[in-house]
Design an enzyme around this catalytic site. Structure first.
Site, PDB file in Angstrom:
ATOM      1  NE  ARG A  13      -1.922   7.192  -0.588  1.00  0.00           N
ATOM      2  CZ  ARG A  13      -0.724   6.684  -0.865  1.00  0.00           C
ATOM      3  NH1 ARG A  13      -0.588   5.411  -1.180  1.00  0.00           N
ATOM      4  NH2 ARG A  13       0.341   7.457  -0.838  1.00  0.00           N
ATOM      5  CG  ASP A  36       0.935  -2.493   6.913  1.00  0.00           C
ATOM      6  OD1 ASP A  36       0.770  -3.093   7.984  1.00  0.00           O
ATOM      7  OD2 ASP A  36       1.974  -1.857   6.638  1.00  0.00           O
ATOM      8  CG  HIS A  67       1.926  -4.598   3.670  1.00  0.00           C
ATOM      9  ND1 HIS A  67       1.113  -3.602   3.164  1.00  0.00           N
ATOM     10  CD2 HIS A  67       1.199  -5.747   3.553  1.00  0.00           C
ATOM     11  CE1 HIS A  67      -0.039  -4.128   2.768  1.00  0.00           C
ATOM     12  NE2 HIS A  67      -0.013  -5.431   2.991  1.00  0.00           N
ATOM     13  CG  ASP A  77      -2.736   2.524  -1.349  1.00  0.00           C
ATOM     14  OD1 ASP A  77      -1.697   3.004  -1.864  1.00  0.00           O
ATOM     15  OD2 ASP A  77      -3.048   2.711  -0.158  1.00  0.00           O
ATOM     16  CG  ASP A  78      -0.062   5.589  -4.538  1.00  0.00           C
ATOM     17  OD1 ASP A  78       0.220   4.436  -4.954  1.00  0.00           O
ATOM     18  OD2 ASP A  78       0.802   6.380  -4.111  1.00  0.00           O
ATOM     19  CG  ASP A 101      11.620   1.187  -3.771  1.00  0.00           C
ATOM     20  OD1 ASP A 101      12.258   1.140  -2.689  1.00  0.00           O
ATOM     21  OD2 ASP A 101      10.951   2.176  -4.107  1.00  0.00           O
ATOM     22  CB  SER A 148       8.652   9.271  -0.923  1.00  0.00           C
ATOM     23  OG  SER A 148       7.708   9.277  -1.960  1.00  0.00           O
TER      24      SER A 148
HETATM   25  C1  UD1 Z   1       7.719   4.909  -2.581  1.00  0.00           C
HETATM   26  C2  UD1 Z   1       7.433   4.295  -3.954  1.00  0.00           C
HETATM   27  C3  UD1 Z   1       6.729   2.954  -3.790  1.00  0.00           C
HETATM   28  C4  UD1 Z   1       7.567   2.020  -2.935  1.00  0.00           C
HETATM   29  C5  UD1 Z   1       7.944   2.697  -1.625  1.00  0.00           C
HETATM   30  C6  UD1 Z   1       8.869   1.808  -0.807  1.00  0.00           C
HETATM   31  C7  UD1 Z   1       7.039   5.878  -5.762  1.00  0.00           C
HETATM   32  C8  UD1 Z   1       6.101   6.757  -6.449  1.00  0.00           C
HETATM   33  N1  UD1 Z   1       6.580   5.176  -4.713  1.00  0.00           N
HETATM   34  O1  UD1 Z   1       6.554   5.009  -1.832  1.00  0.00           O
HETATM   35  O2  UD1 Z   1       6.483   2.364  -5.039  1.00  0.00           O
HETATM   36  O3  UD1 Z   1       6.849   0.846  -2.645  1.00  0.00           O
HETATM   37  O4  UD1 Z   1       8.559   3.970  -1.872  1.00  0.00           O
HETATM   38  O5  UD1 Z   1      10.165   2.063  -0.943  1.00  0.00           O
HETATM   39  O6  UD1 Z   1       8.196   5.814  -6.135  1.00  0.00           O
HETATM   40  N2  UD1 Z   1       2.054   1.155   2.792  1.00  0.00           N
HETATM   41  C9  UD1 Z   1       1.996   0.082   3.662  1.00  0.00           C
HETATM   42  N3  UD1 Z   1       2.300   0.278   4.974  1.00  0.00           N
HETATM   43  C10 UD1 Z   1       2.651   1.493   5.470  1.00  0.00           C
HETATM   44  C11 UD1 Z   1       2.729   2.590   4.575  1.00  0.00           C
HETATM   45  C12 UD1 Z   1       2.424   2.376   3.247  1.00  0.00           C
HETATM   46  O7  UD1 Z   1       1.682  -1.018   3.265  1.00  0.00           O
HETATM   47  O8  UD1 Z   1       2.887   1.606   6.681  1.00  0.00           O
HETATM   48  C13 UD1 Z   1       1.758   0.928   1.361  1.00  0.00           C
HETATM   49  C14 UD1 Z   1       0.855   1.940   0.713  1.00  0.00           C
HETATM   50  O9  UD1 Z   1      -0.484   1.553   0.850  1.00  0.00           O
HETATM   51  C15 UD1 Z   1       1.301   1.899  -0.726  1.00  0.00           C
HETATM   52  C16 UD1 Z   1       2.793   1.543  -0.626  1.00  0.00           C
HETATM   53  O10 UD1 Z   1       2.984   1.011   0.665  1.00  0.00           O
HETATM   54  O11 UD1 Z   1       0.661   0.854  -1.427  1.00  0.00           O
HETATM   55  C17 UD1 Z   1       3.684   2.769  -0.859  1.00  0.00           C
HETATM   56  O12 UD1 Z   1       3.341   3.768   0.056  1.00  0.00           O
HETATM   57  P1  UD1 Z   1       3.167   5.306  -0.353  1.00  0.00           P
HETATM   58  O13 UD1 Z   1       2.657   6.021   0.840  1.00  0.00           O
HETATM   59  O14 UD1 Z   1       2.405   5.424  -1.608  1.00  0.00           O
HETATM   60  O15 UD1 Z   1       4.663   5.717  -0.497  1.00  0.00           O
HETATM   61  P2  UD1 Z   1       5.522   6.247  -1.750  1.00  0.00           P
HETATM   62  O16 UD1 Z   1       6.210   7.462  -1.296  1.00  0.00           O
HETATM   63  O17 UD1 Z   1       4.718   6.302  -2.971  1.00  0.00           O
HETATM   64 MN    MN Z   2       2.855   5.961  -3.586  1.00  0.00          MN
END
Ligand code: UD1
Ligand code: MN
Length: 438
Positions: free
Chosen positions: A107, A134, A183, A205-206, A284, A315
């Protein structure tokens, strides 16, 4: 002499006759009513004595319970005082270093997150920023570099294993969750083992942060050191929507059995316990299973100190539109490092919460929503179904993980609706969560 004897005999006979007459009249003149009277009199007296005894027993019991109450209160006051003193001592310990770990992927909007982390950071030495990236996304890396180039207390590390994770067909759609778990394992090992930090604040990061985000984690850190029944401090209230929280109480914190995530502190000690069992995916939810965290609790705020702006994520956007979008970020700066937070220690909190909640009047969720009465209330539930019915009615999240409702502590879910505190609470003696709920 003879004459005297006669006189005496006549006198004796007269006395005997009189005595006889009297005896006769007392024995035979209406003997029944008299005996009845005597029996009635006796019964009355026995009844009187019994009543007196009852009164005395009652008085003694009430005296005894007063003494017991006073003893308990003195003991409780002493515990509270002791924990408060210990808490103050702990607070005066030298300032810790609490690095902020930012979990990044692809992102470029990480700029928004980093801008706030930099803007509100009160002290670079206490809060170095470590970004773990990552996904090997170069455009995002370039954004991150603008921050690391400008400030030596901001650093970046790349997650080295970008290999594909082979999954069976039904699991492929969850690949993102596998990558996230992988990660996290790398990033936390890096912070604790490579850099050797004692604790870390984890941010994704969000996330936006509130102005008092750092103050919150610094102020609550002593709780994490002091209370072995607490394993994490989170910035997030899962029911933190406007309309469910008390906006006049930004300083208010709670204990929760439900891991909230979304901005949280973890100690090295706990990581060393977790790491060998770290899951391949859904980390989580794994942390929400009491089996993995030894049934310990987290601290969460009444008003969230983070806000998720990540509509497009692993998600997907549905959860965001239904839920995350409406979360309230705290706007009033609270000086947590100056507050006494000892009310959150287990030995103080548990008794205080249950005795408060179970002394409140009961009200149904429907009546809460129709503004019946005023003041704090308890909304009782008896099983998963009645919990979900009430939660839905009140506008709370109604899902469970490992049988735990969101934000619950010992089965109690606290919120603030239409100007009053509302506690969803079991109407049975709570002992543990039932993993079959949900
Ligand atoms: C949801 C949860 C998040 C949790 C994740 C894992 C909420 C709002 N968010 O993710 O807190 O950690 O489930 O069960 O409830 N990322 C990587 N590698 C990847 C993809 C994503 O490191 O291949 C990182 C993203 O940069 C971000 C985090 O993982 O920091 C969560 O990813 P995001 O895409 O924001 O997923 P959510 O649906 O929010
Ligand atoms: Mn998120």
């Amino acid at each position: 002499m003879r004459f005297n004897l006669r006189k005496i005999i006549v006198f004796c006979i007269a006395v005997l006759t009189l005595w006889f007459v009297l005896m006769y009249s007392s024995l035979f003149v209406s003997p029944q009513p008299n005996r009845q009277n005597n029996v009635l009199e006796l019964e009355k007296r026995i009844e009187g004595i019994r009543n007196q005894l009852d009164d005395q027993v009652k008085q003694s019991n009430s005296l005894l319970s007063k003494v017991q109450k006073q003893l308990k209160k003195t003991k409780h006051d002493k515990t509270v005082q002791k924990t408060q003193d210990a808490y103050d001592d702990q607070n005066s310990v030298s300032r810790p270093i609490l690095p902020v770990l930012v979990i990044a992927c692809d992102r470029i909007t990480i700029k928004r997150c980093l801008d706030n982390l930099v803007k509100f950071r009160p002290d670079k030495e206490t809060f170095p920023i470590i970004i773990s990236q990552d996904c090997g996304h170069n455009a995002t890396y370039q954004v991150i570099k603008t921050f690391t180039d400008a400030d030596p207390t901001i650093n970046v590390v790349k997650q080295p294993d970008l290999s594909d994770i082979p999954l069976s067909k039904p699991k492929v759609k969850f690949k993102g969750y596998y990558k996230i778990a992988r990660h996290y394992r790398f990033a936390l090992n890096y912070v604790f083992n490579t850099l050797g930090h004692e604790a870390v604040i984890i941010v994704e990061d969000d996330l936006d942060i509130s102005a008092d985000f750092y103050e919150y984690f610094l102020g609550t850190y002593p709780l994490l050191l002091k209370d072995p029944s607490i394993w994490c401090i989170s910035a997030w209230n899962d029911n933190g929507k406007n309309g469910l929280i008390d906006l006049s109480r930004p300083e208010l914190l709670h204990r929760t059995d439900f891991f909230p995530g979304l901005g949280w502190t973890l100690r090295r000690e706990t990581w060393l316990d977790l790491e060998p069992h770290w899951p391949e995916a859904f980390f989580d939810d794994w942390l929400r299973d009491p089996v993995n965290t030894n049934g310990r609790a987290c601290i969460r705020p009444e008003i969230s100190r983070t806000y998720s702006f990540g509509k497009v994520g692993v998600s997907k956007g549905l959860f965001f539109d239904l839920h995350l979008r409406y979360m309230q970020l705290n706007m009033e700066f609270v000086e947590f490092t100056k507050l006494n937070l000892s009310y959150l220690l287990k030995e103080v909190y548990d008794d205080a919460l249950t005795s408060e909640v179970y002394s409140l009047p009961e009200l149904s969720a429907e009546d809460v929503m129709s503004n019946i009465g005023s003041g704090p209330v308890r909304v009782p539930y008896s099983n998963a179904k009645s919990y979900q019915r009430a939660a839905k009615k009140l506008g709370l999240m109604d899902d469970f993980r490992s049988g735990i409702p969101r934000t619950a502590y010992r089965g109690i879910v606290s919120c603030f609706i239409k100007g009053r505190s509302v506690y969803l609470a079991p109407n049975y003696e709570w002992t543990k969560y039932d993993p079959n709920w949900g």
